[in-house]
Write a protein that holds these residues in place. Sequence first.
Motif, PDB file in Angstrom:
ATOM      1  N   GLU A  82     -21.995  20.528 -27.156  1.00 13.88           N
ATOM      2  CA  GLU A  82     -23.286  20.483 -27.842  1.00 13.88           C
ATOM      3  C   GLU A  82     -23.329  19.389 -28.905  1.00 13.88           C
ATOM      4  O   GLU A  82     -24.410  18.981 -29.335  1.00 13.88           O
ATOM      5  CB  GLU A  82     -23.568  21.841 -28.495  1.00 13.88           C
ATOM      6  N   ALA A  83     -22.163  18.900 -29.317  1.00 15.28           N
ATOM      7  CA  ALA A  83     -22.140  17.840 -30.323  1.00 15.28           C
ATOM      8  C   ALA A  83     -22.772  16.555 -29.817  1.00 15.28           C
ATOM      9  O   ALA A  83     -23.154  15.686 -30.612  1.00 15.28           O
ATOM     10  CB  ALA A  83     -20.689  17.576 -30.760  1.00 15.28           C
ATOM     11  N   LEU A  84     -22.912  16.414 -28.490  1.00 19.58           N
ATOM     12  CA  LEU A  84     -23.514  15.209 -27.941  1.00 19.58           C
ATOM     13  C   LEU A  84     -24.997  15.087 -28.272  1.00 19.58           C
ATOM     14  O   LEU A  84     -25.581  14.005 -28.155  1.00 19.58           O
ATOM     15  CB  LEU A  84     -23.333  15.183 -26.423  1.00 19.58           C
ATOM     16  N   LEU A  85     -25.605  16.186 -28.688  1.00 20.03           N
ATOM     17  CA  LEU A  85     -27.045  16.183 -28.925  1.00 20.03           C
ATOM     18  C   LEU A  85     -27.429  15.599 -30.278  1.00 20.03           C
ATOM     19  O   LEU A  85     -28.546  15.131 -30.453  1.00 20.03           O
ATOM     20  CB  LEU A  85     -27.591  17.608 -28.818  1.00 20.03           C
ATOM     21  N   THR A  86     -26.519  15.663 -31.239  1.00 22.59           N
ATOM     22  CA  THR A  86     -26.848  15.195 -32.582  1.00 22.59           C
ATOM     23  C   THR A  86     -25.718  14.322 -33.116  1.00 22.59           C
ATOM     24  O   THR A  86     -24.546  14.675 -33.000  1.00 22.59           O
ATOM     25  CB  THR A  86     -27.054  16.372 -33.546  1.00 22.59           C
ATOM     26  N   PRO A  87     -26.057  13.187 -33.701  1.00 20.92           N
ATOM     27  CA  PRO A  87     -25.015  12.294 -34.226  1.00 20.92           C
ATOM     28  C   PRO A  87     -24.508  12.749 -35.589  1.00 20.92           C
ATOM     29  O   PRO A  87     -25.146  13.532 -36.280  1.00 20.92           O
ATOM     30  CB  PRO A  87     -25.750  10.962 -34.344  1.00 20.92           C
ATOM     31  N   GLY A  88     -23.339  12.259 -35.938  1.00 15.86           N
ATOM     32  CA  GLY A  88     -22.842  12.404 -37.293  1.00 15.86           C
ATOM     33  C   GLY A  88     -21.963  13.601 -37.571  1.00 15.86           C
ATOM     34  O   GLY A  88     -21.377  13.690 -38.643  1.00 15.86           O
ATOM     35  N   ARG A 268     -22.292   6.592 -28.243  1.00 14.59           N
ATOM     36  CA  ARG A 268     -21.482   6.251 -29.422  1.00 14.59           C
ATOM     37  C   ARG A 268     -20.154   6.995 -29.322  1.00 14.59           C
ATOM     38  O   ARG A 268     -20.104   8.227 -29.381  1.00 14.59           O
ATOM     39  CB  ARG A 268     -22.221   6.626 -30.700  1.00 14.59           C
ATOM     40  N   PHE A 269     -19.073   6.235 -29.120  1.00 13.65           N
ATOM     41  CA  PHE A 269     -17.734   6.795 -28.996  1.00 13.65           C
ATOM     42  C   PHE A 269     -17.049   6.799 -30.360  1.00 13.65           C
ATOM     43  O   PHE A 269     -17.006   5.766 -31.044  1.00 13.65           O
ATOM     44  CB  PHE A 269     -16.900   5.971 -28.016  1.00 13.65           C
ATOM     45  N   ALA A 316      -9.540   2.461 -28.277  1.00 15.16           N
ATOM     46  CA  ALA A 316      -8.994   3.518 -29.129  1.00 15.16           C
ATOM     47  C   ALA A 316      -9.783   3.679 -30.420  1.00 15.16           C
ATOM     48  O   ALA A 316      -9.933   4.782 -30.946  1.00 15.16           O
ATOM     49  CB  ALA A 316      -7.522   3.216 -29.446  1.00 15.16           C
ATOM     50  N   ARG A 317     -10.325   2.601 -30.925  1.00 13.62           N
ATOM     51  CA  ARG A 317     -11.067   2.663 -32.193  1.00 13.62           C
ATOM     52  C   ARG A 317     -12.473   3.212 -32.027  1.00 13.62           C
ATOM     53  O   ARG A 317     -13.203   3.418 -33.003  1.00 13.62           O
ATOM     54  CB  ARG A 317     -11.145   1.272 -32.809  1.00 13.62           C
ATOM     55  N   GLY A 318     -12.902   3.441 -30.779  1.00 11.89           N
ATOM     56  CA  GLY A 318     -14.267   3.862 -30.524  1.00 11.89           C
ATOM     57  C   GLY A 318     -15.196   2.669 -30.346  1.00 11.89           C
ATOM     58  O   GLY A 318     -14.780   1.506 -30.490  1.00 11.89           O
ATOM     59  N   ALA A 319     -16.429   2.927 -30.030  1.00 10.59           N
ATOM     60  CA  ALA A 319     -17.381   1.839 -29.784  1.00 10.59           C
ATOM     61  C   ALA A 319     -18.795   2.402 -29.700  1.00 10.59           C
ATOM     62  O   ALA A 319     -18.991   3.599 -29.481  1.00 10.59           O
ATOM     63  CB  ALA A 319     -17.045   1.108 -28.484  1.00 10.59           C
ATOM     64  N   ASP A 374     -19.523  10.807 -30.089  1.00 15.81           N
ATOM     65  CA  ASP A 374     -20.313  11.292 -31.220  1.00 15.81           C
ATOM     66  C   ASP A 374     -21.718  11.688 -30.786  1.00 15.81           C
ATOM     67  O   ASP A 374     -22.233  12.732 -31.189  1.00 15.81           O
ATOM     68  CB  ASP A 374     -20.392  10.211 -32.302  1.00 15.81           C
ATOM     69  N   SER A 375     -22.376  10.867 -29.939  1.00 14.43           N
ATOM     70  CA  SER A 375     -23.753  11.174 -29.549  1.00 14.43           C
ATOM     71  C   SER A 375     -24.156  10.335 -28.349  1.00 14.43           C
ATOM     72  O   SER A 375     -23.531   9.321 -28.039  1.00 14.43           O
ATOM     73  CB  SER A 375     -24.728  10.907 -30.708  1.00 14.43           C
ATOM     74  N   VAL A 376     -25.223  10.785 -27.693  1.00 11.85           N
ATOM     75  CA  VAL A 376     -25.823  10.061 -26.575  1.00 11.85           C
ATOM     76  C   VAL A 376     -27.316   9.959 -26.838  1.00 11.85           C
ATOM     77  O   VAL A 376     -27.949  10.919 -27.295  1.00 11.85           O
ATOM     78  CB  VAL A 376     -25.570  10.799 -25.233  1.00 11.85           C
ATOM     79  N   ALA A 377     -27.883   8.800 -26.560  1.00 14.56           N
ATOM     80  CA  ALA A 377     -29.309   8.600 -26.778  1.00 14.56           C
ATOM     81  C   ALA A 377     -29.824   7.585 -25.774  1.00 14.56           C
ATOM     82  O   ALA A 377     -29.091   7.086 -24.909  1.00 14.56           O
ATOM     83  CB  ALA A 377     -29.577   8.140 -28.215  1.00 14.56           C
TER      84      ALA A 377
END
Length: 878
Positions: A82-88, A268-269, A316-319, A374-377
């Motif tokens: 469910e964390a994919l729905l909201t960033p941060g 957002r990874f 590894a650092r995300g993107a 972190d999130s998808v949009a």
Amino acid sequence: MTSGHHDDMRATGPARRTVLAAGAAGAAGAVALGPLDETATAANAPAPTPAWHRYVQGPASRAVRPVRVLAGSVTGDVRDPEALLTPGGRPAVLTRPRPAAPPAWPPGTTAEASSTHAPNDGDDGNPRTYDAGNAVDGDPDTFWNDDTEGAGPDVLTITLPAARTLSGVTVLSDTDGVPTDFTVEALGPAGWHTAAAVTGNTAVQRPVPFDAPVAATAVRVTFTADQDTPQGEFTRINEVWPEAVPAVEPPSVTLDFGKVVVGHPRVRFAYASDNSPGVRLAFSESTRFLTDRSDFTRGDQAGDPGRGTDQFAVPARGADWRDDRRGHRAGADPSAPDQLYADGLHGFRYLRVTLDALPSDAPVAQPWGTVAIDSVALDFTAYVGTPASYRGWFHCSDDELNRHWYAAAYTNELVTDHFRRDDVDPRGAYSPSLDGMLVLHDGAKRDRDPYVGDLAVSARTLYLTHDDAARAARNVLADLADHQRADGWIPPASINAYTLPLFDYPLWWVACSWDYVLYTGDLGYARRYHPHLVKVLDTWYPSVTDDAGLLSKGLAGTDGYGDYAFLGRTGRVTYYNALYAQALRDAAALAAHLGLGADADRWRRRADTVARAVNTHLWDAAAGAYLDSATGPVRHAQDGNALAITSGIADAERAAAALDHLDATTRTRYGNAFMDNDTLFGGASQRVYAFTSYPEFVARFETGRADSAVDQIRRTYGWMAGHDPGTTHWEGIGPGGTLYEDAYTSCAHGWSTGVLPALTHQLLGARPTAPGYAEWSVHPYPDSSVTWVEGQLPTPHGPLYVSWRRDRGTFTLTVRAPRGTRGALALPAGPHAVVRAGAAVVWSGGRPRARGATAEGGYVRLAGLGAGTHTLTAATTG
């Protein structure tokens, strides 16, 4: 593009009711329909939010987020989906252990097949082969394809260099070629025997354990039925492994955006393991075709090797992955630049995110590791329609009709977008002359190319909702005219470098050109392209006209020409000729407004000739309907019969008979089919096109069958609204109410939005009758189930507001017309009605009581009205 990024203005708070309230300044007794918030009665209370706002479907801004995780969609090791729905906040974490290497056949193993699909050129220009050896080469990116298209059975035989004990095999296929039923035989010391049988398979990786281990020197797989999966017509086998290897589902999550959306996905990874784990994105407009690959990608049409997904290697650092331009992106390995494919823009409702990678993407991306998201949009690219952006609107007493009107508006917003190289149809559709221009595409996901036939509906929808974007239609019409062929033929679209041969679409260019000028008043366009009009009507279409004055497909080398549905119709076809008559009359109207009387007279005369010939040669008196074609088996089509009525070819008697025939032969629970039998192709009598249903709606309204028009609307659009993906309007409906071309079907298609102009022009009754609404007509065709309607039409002079209400034998019609316009009102009035304009009686006792009042066909008409508010009331006295 003008698009308001405004807050959502849906009605909330206290209960609301619709009342008949005093109208704006104007004639005495003027009335207007509007919502009343019962708590907002104080003089200083804020204006109530119009009730129609709550039906608007567009996003509040270009940043669109999913609304939920699809129930039951999470597979594998996924933490906090469910964390994919909201960033941060906390990220969703997908984890997959490193898989074991698949089993391999011993060196010297060979394979042969009973049929093999012929090779074709790959994206790199080199031949792509489909031979049987690909099934045992250890490379899952190569495959064997049969060449029987369901005729089967197909046999794949694997021969080992020496006997080997086998306890089973694994059949690895692809989503667009999953084998449904097959048997596996092993050649042992006692000869061939059946080791296993599989039926009803839908798995891409299917382990097949044997009844008992076999010391085999060969394995024979016989595919007794081709796949029954969303894509493909062939059996496709990527690998057969010499052991039964259970499939381990990779971690995945499917996100639901609530309705079809269009644009560029953004992921957002937060972080990842240090082995460059891969992520694959699969998109679908419906859950039925939601698999490990997208329901459709432009890469499929272009022959790209993305295998139906967008791929990304997560550092590894995300993107922040938002640069998803179509094509390959260079990976970390300079020797392997064709890795990590992205298809670019997508139209979809559902997005599946999976920790996985294609074998061909190694070592740049690996199908294992840990990925934190972190999130998808979505970066929404199309027209953003908010309540503040609607310059035309509609509202009536029927909630269902309101929902269909605004669903059509949203569907059309999704196809109102800019023409960009990266996201148009890859089949030769890109054109520098359209690059960067606002256009009306065919569909949100496909075909992303502006076709002029679609504009016959989608442009009207645009003019009635967001006329500030009317240039989208002009851009398309002008570009196609600029590519007119020397013989006068006008291309249907830019596809195939403007060469796709369609027989009917040059006529739609004529009709759409008149529509554009009628709604916008752009006579500059009319003058600029009048020579093109002359050339297509006076050069090309006469070249395909027979001695009876009818268009006949097959003349002048047109046998291979298609039409809106690529139907195999030849000779004299009612649809082509009814459309021809309509186009000639539209062209005559356009010429008349340019002062070109000779052209107008010539085209009117020819339209009359065509109409007489249609009635002489194509009317089937036995059926009481127009033939689809004078050639081949007898059948009767929705398109030809509806257009024969709306174009004025059919008299009242023929119109009534034709509609009765369609009622008796084409009615389904999901609309009216476009053919009355299956002689053209199997299932034709169960296929519904909203595109060809639109003129039937109009024909029913305008022949006094408003109730049947609304019933057909409810069946057609109610079915689409009640079935996945909901809201938006499908390209076509197939047997049983399915998507008519399975996963390939566009579920948000501009040509299917005819419910919107039908409800505005026919049920509400308002339309332009001279360029730019300099003249207008208001002539409602009420349905018995609707008690009131109101709406606004945007015009170059300002809004044209119309409302009507039926209450206890009284019918009240109100119009507020902008300055610089003139028009006529008609309202239903029986022989004993008293009709008043404000307080003045204009009709009573079956006679006019005021200048300009006339009666015909159960209506009283008042012409010559100028700007201001006009109210007519008809009351039955006996």
